[in-house]
Design a protein around this motif. Structure first.
Motif, mmCIF file in Angstrom:
data_model
loop_
_atom_site.group_PDB
_atom_site.id
_atom_site.type_symbol
_atom_site.label_atom_id
_atom_site.label_comp_id
_atom_site.label_asym_id
_atom_site.label_seq_id
_atom_site.Cartn_x
_atom_site.Cartn_y
_atom_site.Cartn_z
ATOM 1 N N TRP A 95 87.928 36.533 13.336
ATOM 2 C CA TRP A 95 87.663 35.197 13.718
ATOM 3 C C TRP A 95 88.831 34.441 13.147
ATOM 4 C CZ3 TRP A 95 84.341 32.640 16.981
ATOM 5 C CH2 TRP A 95 84.425 31.209 16.745
ATOM 6 N N ASN A 96 90.012 34.320 14.092
ATOM 7 C CA ASN A 96 91.287 33.670 13.837
ATOM 8 C C ASN A 96 91.921 34.290 12.424
ATOM 9 O OD1 ASN A 96 90.998 31.526 15.561
ATOM 10 N ND2 ASN A 96 89.703 30.277 14.000
ATOM 11 N N GLY A 97 91.810 35.791 12.516
ATOM 12 C CA GLY A 97 92.472 36.489 11.686
ATOM 13 C C GLY A 97 91.762 36.791 10.572
ATOM 14 N N LYS A 98 90.498 36.279 10.462
ATOM 15 C CA LYS A 98 89.529 36.684 9.079
ATOM 16 C C LYS A 98 88.410 37.179 9.638
ATOM 17 C CE LYS A 98 91.479 32.857 6.453
ATOM 18 N NZ LYS A 98 90.932 31.530 5.675
ATOM 19 N N LYS A 99 87.678 37.938 8.724
ATOM 20 C CA LYS A 99 86.339 38.452 8.928
ATOM 21 C C LYS A 99 85.343 37.512 8.993
ATOM 22 C CE LYS A 99 87.517 42.807 9.563
ATOM 23 N NZ LYS A 99 87.171 43.537 10.752
ATOM 24 N N LYS A 100 84.465 37.502 9.949
ATOM 25 C CA LYS A 100 83.369 36.491 10.187
ATOM 26 C C LYS A 100 82.009 37.222 10.378
ATOM 27 C CE LYS A 100 81.942 32.312 12.498
ATOM 28 N NZ LYS A 100 82.183 31.406 11.292
ATOM 29 N N ARG A 101 81.199 36.675 9.623
ATOM 30 C CA ARG A 101 79.778 37.387 9.807
ATOM 31 C C ARG A 101 79.051 36.786 10.645
ATOM 32 N NH1 ARG A 101 76.357 38.211 4.565
ATOM 33 N NH2 ARG A 101 78.270 39.468 4.171
ATOM 34 N N LEU A 102 78.397 37.400 11.719
ATOM 35 C CA LEU A 102 77.245 36.829 12.645
ATOM 36 C C LEU A 102 76.134 37.328 12.860
ATOM 37 C CD1 LEU A 102 79.761 36.462 16.027
ATOM 38 C CD2 LEU A 102 79.098 34.739 14.284
ATOM 39 N N TYR A 103 75.133 37.037 13.194
ATOM 40 C CA TYR A 103 73.955 37.372 13.268
ATOM 41 C C TYR A 103 73.245 37.319 14.633
ATOM 42 C CZ TYR A 103 74.003 36.459 8.442
ATOM 43 O OH TYR A 103 74.419 36.596 6.980
ATOM 44 N N ALA A 104 72.798 38.684 15.101
ATOM 45 C CA ALA A 104 72.147 38.792 16.503
ATOM 46 C C ALA A 104 70.723 38.556 16.574
ATOM 47 C CB ALA A 104 72.665 40.130 17.063
ATOM 48 N N PHE A 105 70.247 37.607 17.057
ATOM 49 C CA PHE A 105 68.753 37.289 17.320
ATOM 50 C C PHE A 105 68.351 38.209 18.627
ATOM 51 C CE2 PHE A 105 65.334 35.390 19.745
ATOM 52 C CZ PHE A 105 64.344 35.481 18.915
ATOM 53 N N VAL A 106 67.331 39.193 18.247
ATOM 54 C CA VAL A 106 67.164 40.304 19.260
ATOM 55 C C VAL A 106 65.447 39.905 19.383
ATOM 56 C CG1 VAL A 106 66.912 42.531 20.157
ATOM 57 C CG2 VAL A 106 68.745 41.694 18.734
ATOM 58 N N MET A 107 65.084 39.867 20.864
ATOM 59 C CA MET A 107 63.577 39.619 20.915
ATOM 60 C C MET A 107 63.549 40.698 22.152
ATOM 61 S SD MET A 107 61.123 36.802 22.172
ATOM 62 C CE MET A 107 60.773 35.906 20.668
ATOM 63 N N VAL A 108 62.533 41.532 21.925
ATOM 64 C CA VAL A 108 62.392 42.672 23.003
ATOM 65 C C VAL A 108 60.854 42.421 23.557
ATOM 66 C CG1 VAL A 108 62.425 45.347 23.533
ATOM 67 C CG2 VAL A 108 64.264 44.109 22.172
ATOM 68 N N LEU A 109 60.416 42.748 24.832
ATOM 69 C CA LEU A 109 59.106 42.854 25.126
ATOM 70 C C LEU A 109 58.815 44.158 25.307
ATOM 71 C CD1 LEU A 109 59.362 40.407 28.163
ATOM 72 C CD2 LEU A 109 58.840 39.866 25.997
ATOM 73 N N GLY A 110 57.629 44.435 24.529
ATOM 74 C CA GLY A 110 56.986 45.750 24.027
ATOM 75 C C GLY A 110 56.740 46.560 25.439
ATOM 76 N N TYR A 111 56.166 46.071 26.332
ATOM 77 C CA TYR A 111 56.023 46.884 27.709
ATOM 78 C C TYR A 111 57.145 47.107 28.545
ATOM 79 C CZ TYR A 111 53.925 48.220 32.099
ATOM 80 O OH TYR A 111 53.488 48.663 33.215
ATOM 81 N N SER A 112 58.000 46.062 28.929
ATOM 82 C CA SER A 112 59.116 46.407 29.883
ATOM 83 C C SER A 112 60.523 46.668 29.142
ATOM 84 C CB SER A 112 59.339 44.790 30.610
ATOM 85 O OG SER A 112 59.771 44.061 29.799
ATOM 86 N N ARG A 113 60.444 46.304 27.948
ATOM 87 C CA ARG A 113 61.526 46.416 27.122
ATOM 88 C C ARG A 113 62.722 45.531 27.265
ATOM 89 N NH1 ARG A 113 58.021 50.235 26.002
ATOM 90 N NH2 ARG A 113 58.734 51.982 24.772
ATOM 91 N N MET A 114 62.252 44.514 28.140
ATOM 92 C CA MET A 114 63.337 43.358 28.429
ATOM 93 C C MET A 114 63.809 42.669 27.236
ATOM 94 S SD MET A 114 62.348 40.217 31.400
ATOM 95 C CE MET A 114 63.958 39.262 31.821
ATOM 96 N N MET A 115 65.181 42.636 27.076
ATOM 97 C CA MET A 115 65.569 41.903 25.894
ATOM 98 C C MET A 115 66.304 40.598 26.071
ATOM 99 S SD MET A 115 67.796 44.157 23.263
ATOM 100 C CE MET A 115 69.204 44.687 24.866
ATOM 101 N N TYR A 116 66.375 39.733 25.013
ATOM 102 C CA TYR A 116 67.007 38.768 24.908
ATOM 103 C C TYR A 116 67.784 38.832 23.514
ATOM 104 C CZ TYR A 116 68.347 33.523 24.005
ATOM 105 O OH TYR A 116 68.913 32.445 24.024
#
Length: 242
Positions: free
Chosen positions: A131-152
């Motif tokens: 990020w602009n020449g520096k290391k930046k930490r990001l977090y990915a929020f992940v929600m997965v539906l158990g039956y279909s495996r559809m993911m957000y």
């Protein structure tokens, strides 16, 4: 400290009539040291210092398994192994995890199936970006539906409660509804702790949020993380395609 072999060589030299000065020159040892050794009846026994068992050792196999299913968040794993008896710090854990990160590959796990609409699984993934020449930490929020495996998936700069609630609201809109239950790891914004009976104490505000939207909270117990494999496979997928 004199070695056993050297001790007996000194004794033999003295028996052959060599002087302390001659022995000293021959072995490259100080004369006072030679004289001190000659007064001893036997070489000093070497006492080996026993290393203390490594605190993380009993938990390494578990840490590897958690990483293989996509959980690379040291804070989450620390909470889990502490619940199982680990008494060390996070630095030791991170040092162990660091060289494993590029080697981790998704492995097949026993499928834990749920009917349609029954369960969603939620987790955070941690990422490093430039990020602009520096290391930046990001977090990915992940929600997965158990039956279909559809993911957000949604990337955020923090894991605060307000951020988590906002991610849930947008995921609910994306899916067009919410499942009966949501399964979580030991997220500190979701799980406040346990009571005297070992039952989960949920974060009050997040519990109110869940009640408002009509879904139940469930926690994936430590050492039984394979029931949460869908979302961790999802985190692994995001990481692979990030």
């Amino acid at each position: 400290m004199v070695k056993n072999g050297e001790f007996f060589v000194i004794k033999e030299m003295k028996q052959r009539g060599m002087s302390i000065t001659a022995i000293s020159k021959e072995l490259g040892r100080d004369r006072k040291t030679i004289r001190s050794w000659l007064r001893e009846e036997s070489p000093e026994t070497y006492q080996r210092t026993l290393e203390k068992p490594e605190k993380l050792a009993p938990f390494k196999a578990y840490v590897r398994k958690r990483m293989e299913v996509g959980c690379l968040n040291a804070v989450v794993i620390l909470d889990e192994i502490r619940a199982a008896g680990y008494t060390g710090g996070i630095t030791r854990l991170r040092d162990f995890m660091r060289p494993l990160r590029p080697l981790v590959a998704s492995k097949a796990t026993v499928r834990f199936e749920t009917p349609p609409g029954r369960q969603a699984q939620v987790d955070w993934g941690e990422f490093q970006v430039d990020w602009n020449g520096k290391k930046k930490r990001l977090y990915a929020f992940v929600m997965v539906l158990g039956y279909s495996r559809m993911m957000y998936v949604e990337f955020k700069e923090d894991q605060r409660l307000e951020t988590l609630i906002g991610c849930h609201e947008r995921a609910i809109r994306y899916f067009g509804g919410i499942t009966e239950t949501c399964l979580y790891d030991n997220m500190k914004t979701v799980v406040s702790g346990t009571d005297e009976q070992g039952e989960v104490v949920w974060n009050h505000r997040f519990g109110q949020f869940a009640s408002h939207h009509g879904f139940l909270l469930r926690r994936c117990r430590p050492y039984r993380a394979r029931t949460k494999g869908k979302v961790e496979n999802g985190v692994g997928y995001v990481r692979k395609n990030f």
